[in-house]
Design a protein around this motif. Structure first.
Motif, PDB file in Angstrom:
ATOM      1  N   PRO A  96       0.833  -1.211   0.000  1.00 46.98           N
ATOM      2  CA  PRO A  96       0.000   0.000   0.000  1.00 46.98           C
ATOM      3  C   PRO A  96       0.864   1.256   0.000  1.00 46.98           C
ATOM      4  N   ILE A  97       0.312   2.351  -0.482  1.00 50.26           N
ATOM      5  CA  ILE A  97       1.020   3.626  -0.460  1.00 50.26           C
ATOM      6  C   ILE A  97       0.003   4.739  -0.244  1.00 50.26           C
ATOM      7  N   ALA A  98       0.378   5.696   0.582  1.00 50.86           N
ATOM      8  CA  ALA A  98      -0.463   6.873   0.824  1.00 50.86           C
ATOM      9  C   ALA A  98       0.402   8.105   0.622  1.00 50.86           C
ATOM     10  N   LEU A  99      -0.067   9.064  -0.152  1.00 55.46           N
ATOM     11  CA  LEU A  99       0.696  10.253  -0.495  1.00 55.46           C
ATOM     12  C   LEU A  99       0.320  11.412   0.421  1.00 55.46           C
ATOM     13  N   ASP A 100       1.337  12.088   0.964  1.00 56.31           N
ATOM     14  CA  ASP A 100       1.072  13.313   1.710  1.00 56.31           C
ATOM     15  C   ASP A 100       0.956  14.478   0.729  1.00 56.31           C
ATOM     16  N   ALA A 101       0.750  15.691   1.259  1.00 50.58           N
ATOM     17  CA  ALA A 101       0.526  16.854   0.395  1.00 50.58           C
ATOM     18  C   ALA A 101       1.715  17.120  -0.513  1.00 50.58           C
ATOM     19  N   GLU A 102       2.946  16.994   0.016  1.00 50.86           N
ATOM     20  CA  GLU A 102       4.150  17.233  -0.792  1.00 50.86           C
ATOM     21  C   GLU A 102       4.247  16.230  -1.930  1.00 50.86           C
ATOM     22  N   ASP A 157       9.915   7.479  -9.462  1.00 47.58           N
ATOM     23  CA  ASP A 157      10.590   8.046 -10.626  1.00 47.58           C
ATOM     24  C   ASP A 157      10.904   9.527 -10.436  1.00 47.58           C
ATOM     25  N   LEU A 158      10.230  10.186  -9.506  1.00 41.97           N
ATOM     26  CA  LEU A 158      10.478  11.608  -9.250  1.00 41.97           C
ATOM     27  C   LEU A 158      11.756  11.849  -8.465  1.00 41.97           C
ATOM     28  N   LEU A 159      12.333  10.797  -7.885  1.00 44.32           N
ATOM     29  CA  LEU A 159      13.506  10.980  -7.022  1.00 44.32           C
ATOM     30  C   LEU A 159      14.742  11.430  -7.801  1.00 44.32           C
ATOM     31  N   GLU A 160      14.915  10.920  -9.004  1.00 43.18           N
ATOM     32  CA  GLU A 160      16.095  11.295  -9.783  1.00 43.18           C
ATOM     33  C   GLU A 160      16.093  12.790 -10.091  1.00 43.18           C
ATOM     34  N   GLY A 161      14.957  13.304 -10.579  1.00 44.46           N
ATOM     35  CA  GLY A 161      14.874  14.724 -10.875  1.00 44.46           C
ATOM     36  C   GLY A 161      15.079  15.581  -9.638  1.00 44.46           C
ATOM     37  N   GLU A 162      14.499  15.169  -8.520  1.00 47.57           N
ATOM     38  CA  GLU A 162      14.670  15.919  -7.271  1.00 47.57           C
ATOM     39  C   GLU A 162      16.139  15.977  -6.867  1.00 47.57           C
ATOM     40  N   LEU A 163      16.833  14.845  -6.974  1.00 49.95           N
ATOM     41  CA  LEU A 163      18.246  14.795  -6.591  1.00 49.95           C
ATOM     42  C   LEU A 163      19.095  15.664  -7.505  1.00 49.95           C
ATOM     43  N   VAL A 164      18.908  15.530  -8.816  1.00 50.10           N
ATOM     44  CA  VAL A 164      19.735  16.268  -9.764  1.00 50.10           C
ATOM     45  C   VAL A 164      19.465  17.769  -9.661  1.00 50.10           C
ATOM     46  N   ASP A 165      18.209  18.151  -9.483  1.00 50.27           N
ATOM     47  CA  ASP A 165      17.882  19.569  -9.305  1.00 50.27           C
ATOM     48  C   ASP A 165      18.543  20.118  -8.048  1.00 50.27           C
ATOM     49  N   ALA A 166      18.550  19.343  -6.976  1.00 54.17           N
ATOM     50  CA  ALA A 166      19.195  19.783  -5.740  1.00 54.17           C
ATOM     51  C   ALA A 166      20.693  19.960  -5.940  1.00 54.17           C
ATOM     52  N   LEU A 167      21.328  19.031  -6.650  1.00 52.39           N
ATOM     53  CA  LEU A 167      22.765  19.146  -6.912  1.00 52.39           C
ATOM     54  C   LEU A 167      23.056  20.369  -7.772  1.00 52.39           C
ATOM     55  N   ALA A 168      22.224  20.615  -8.775  1.00 51.56           N
ATOM     56  CA  ALA A 168      22.433  21.775  -9.645  1.00 51.56           C
ATOM     57  C   ALA A 168      22.283  23.083  -8.883  1.00 51.56           C
ATOM     58  N   PRO A 220      12.918  16.103  -0.002  1.00 46.59           N
ATOM     59  CA  PRO A 220      11.705  15.692   0.716  1.00 46.59           C
ATOM     60  C   PRO A 220      11.081  14.400   0.201  1.00 46.59           C
ATOM     61  N   LEU A 221      11.101  14.160  -1.099  1.00 48.85           N
ATOM     62  CA  LEU A 221      10.518  12.922  -1.611  1.00 48.85           C
ATOM     63  C   LEU A 221      11.377  11.716  -1.247  1.00 48.85           C
ATOM     64  N   TYR A 232      10.165   8.322   0.573  1.00 49.64           N
ATOM     65  CA  TYR A 232      10.092   7.020  -0.073  1.00 49.64           C
ATOM     66  C   TYR A 232      11.270   6.096   0.237  1.00 49.64           C
ATOM     67  N   LEU A 233      12.480   6.640   0.255  1.00 47.13           N
ATOM     68  CA  LEU A 233      13.689   5.816   0.462  1.00 47.13           C
ATOM     69  C   LEU A 233      14.614   6.507   1.462  1.00 47.13           C
ATOM     70  N   PRO A 234      14.208   6.642   2.718  1.00 41.73           N
ATOM     71  CA  PRO A 234      14.988   7.444   3.667  1.00 41.73           C
ATOM     72  C   PRO A 234      16.260   6.788   4.174  1.00 41.73           C
ATOM     73  N   ASP A 235      16.378   5.457   4.062  1.00 40.20           N
ATOM     74  CA  ASP A 235      17.547   4.773   4.602  1.00 40.20           C
ATOM     75  C   ASP A 235      17.763   3.471   3.837  1.00 40.20           C
ATOM     76  N   LEU A 236      18.862   2.782   4.165  1.00 41.10           N
ATOM     77  CA  LEU A 236      19.179   1.550   3.435  1.00 41.10           C
ATOM     78  C   LEU A 236      18.152   0.459   3.676  1.00 41.10           C
ATOM     79  N   ASP A 237      17.587   0.417   4.883  1.00 46.75           N
ATOM     80  CA  ASP A 237      16.573  -0.602   5.147  1.00 46.75           C
ATOM     81  C   ASP A 237      15.392  -0.454   4.192  1.00 46.75           C
ATOM     82  N   SER A 238      14.975   0.774   3.941  1.00 50.83           N
ATOM     83  CA  SER A 238      13.853   0.999   3.034  1.00 50.83           C
ATOM     84  C   SER A 238      14.226   0.633   1.599  1.00 50.83           C
TER      85      SER A 238
END
Length: 503
Positions: free
Chosen positions: A195-201, A255-266, A273-274, A278-284
């Motif tokens: 299951p997945i539930a999306l917050d406002a962000e 799929d949104l994680l790559e764009g978020e990461l690259v935009d942050a690096l740029a 935040p995403l 979705y993937l906050p640590d190695l366990d996840s």
């Protein structure tokens, strides 16, 4: 008679429909390549160059009155604004319904949200963002992810200073696993999707992705894809289980994680935040039973070439693509070819084999087939890879099982989006293939350029390895493929030694 505003991929494909021609027949009718016709279907917003515009003008002018009337009627039905697609496109509707459900919204809320965002999307700004993303290197991405996850052990590295974002294990490397049924044994499971539930962000970012998709006339097909549920991988054998999910689930979440990461690096930012969600640590990352883990397979392709008085001794040619800006995964990055999402076609059980995806992608990305999977339209063929439907080069390869050697060389989880990556090697040892079909090999719309390298040129191969334009999974597959090819290639290869290590 001509189109006042010029032809697009969509209107060119509409002319084909009005003429009631197959891709091959339409290409022959216009005197162009089948790949060009396939590209029009894949990229409806594409505007052909001036010479092609004139060819299409002439074809429409020379068509009979019945065809011209049919064309005019079809154009009226198929030409649509972003607002029309928001209302009429069943794939967008599917995505909006999914977003409403998982964000806990009342039906119709996401449609209104996307419509409001659509009014503020500037395609020029998106193009500038794409250029900024293109300046972020593979090494920067790998280093940022290593830091985010606390410099974990298990990240794939090579002794020549190359690091990647691929989390792997010694048992998952140098697999030497033939991609045939007795060794390629991923099994389909009917387990319930996590299951997945999306917050406002998360819901807002998903809505923004849909608004930009509409503004740029990007085609989004809600096709089924495999999600990895468990793995049992060791030398000579691929095991584990896969379930089936929908592409919009992936496109609007991980799929949104790559764009978020690259935009942050740029931008020099450390806010993710995403990823934190979705993937906050190695366990996840490693807990496949509780998250969506989409992904696919990619392979280094090596084709034997005969000795040539100009080129030199017999060798293998290696093919490398620069991904176009129209693809979902690894846009504008270097990758081996073929590369594709692991997804079923018609037989969900048999298509779970990694080899099935690689054969399909080889047909599409090297030999011009545009109707193998369902990314263009409905899948209506009982067996899309039946020998009678194969391209001529692929039919030649499949007619003798010894002509195409396919192996899995490694497996890992990519920290970029949490994807699973099956790295492979595809080798054609018979020189006759290059003599017959070398001139027919051409990358499809997913690649902006196609490069070739000789296995007898270690200097160029070393430069290729060090190129900062690689996607992380592409570099992983390249290095693992080169290691294996160095063992198999005999006198055709003079490759640099590559030693992997895990950080």
């Amino acid at each position: 008679m001509s189109l006042v505003n010029g032809w697009t991929g969509e209107t060119a494909a509409t002319l084909q429909s009005a003429l009631r021609m197959s891709n091959e027949a339409f290409a022959h009718h216009l005197g162009i390549g089948v790949r060009t016709v396939a590209a029009w279907h894949k990229k409806p917003s594409l505007r052909p160059q001036s010479e092609m515009q004139r060819i299409l003008d002439t074809a429409l002018e020379q068509a009979g009155p019945t065809v011209q009337i049919r064309f005019a009627e079809l154009v009226g039905k198929t030409s649509s604004t972003p607002d029309d697609r928001l209302t009429l496109d069943p794939n967008i509707t599917s995505a909006l319904d999914w977003l409403d459900h998982h964000a806990g919204r009342e039906p119709g809320t996401s449609r209104r949200d996307v419509a409001a965002r659509l009014d503020h999307v500037d395609p020029h700004d998106i193009e500038l963002r794409g250029r900024r993303r293109g300046r972020v290197t593979q090494h920067q991405v790998a280093r940022a992810l290593a830091e985010y996850y606390g410099n974990p052990s298990g990240l794939y590295r090579a002794g020549n200073g190359v690091t990647t974002s691929i989390l792997t294990h010694p048992d998952w490397l140098d697999l030497e696993c033939p991609l045939i049924a007795s060794h390629d044994r991923l099994a389909l499971t009917n387990e319930t999707e996590p299951p997945i539930a999306l917050d406002a962000e998360a819901a807002g970012q998903a809505a923004q992705r849909l608004a930009e998709t509409l503004a740029l006339s990007v085609r989004m097909i809600d096709m089924p894809i495999y999600q990895l549920r468990s793995v049992d991988i060791h030398q000579g054998a691929l095991g584990g289980t896969v379930g089936v999910t929908r592409f919009v689930h992936y496109a609007l979440t991980l799929d949104l994680l790559e764009g978020e990461l690259v935009d942050a690096l740029a931008a020099g930012s450390t806010a993710h935040p995403l990823r934190d969600r979705y993937l906050p640590d190695l366990d996840s990352v490693q807990d496949l039973s509780t998250r969506l883990c989409a992904g696919g397979s990619l392979a280094l392709t090596a084709i034997a070439r005969p000795a040539d008085p100009y080129r030199g001794p017999a060798d293998y040619v290696l093919l490398v693509q620069e991904r176009s800006g129209h693809v979902v995964n690894a846009a504008r990055r270097l990758a081996v070819i073929p590369k594709g999402f692991h997804q079923p076609m018609t037989d969900y059980r048999a298509d779970a084999q990694i080899g099935a995806t690689l054969r399909r992608e080889m047909e599409e990305e090297l030999f011009g087939r545009d109707d193998v999977d369902n990314t263009v339209g409905e899948q209506r063929f009982a067996d899309p890879m039946h020998p009678s439907r194969l391209s001529e080069p692929m039919r030649w390869l499949m007619s003798d099982h010894g002509r195409l050697r396919m192996e899995c060389t490694g497996f890992g989880l990519n920290l970029v989006s949490g994807n699973y990556e099956f790295a492979g090697l595809m080798v054609i040892d018979d020189e006759e293939f290059w003599t017959r079909y070398g001139g027919m090999i051409e990358a499809n719309w997913e690649a902006s350029t196609l490069r070739q390298y000789s296995t007898r040129d270690p200097t160029q191969i070393e430069h290729l390895i060090q190129d900062e334009g690689w996607s992380n999974e592409g570099l992983f597959a390249l290095l693992q493929g080169l290691r294996r090819l160095r063992e198999l290639g005999g006198s055709r290869v003079n490759l640099p030694a590559i030693e992997w290590e895990l950080s």
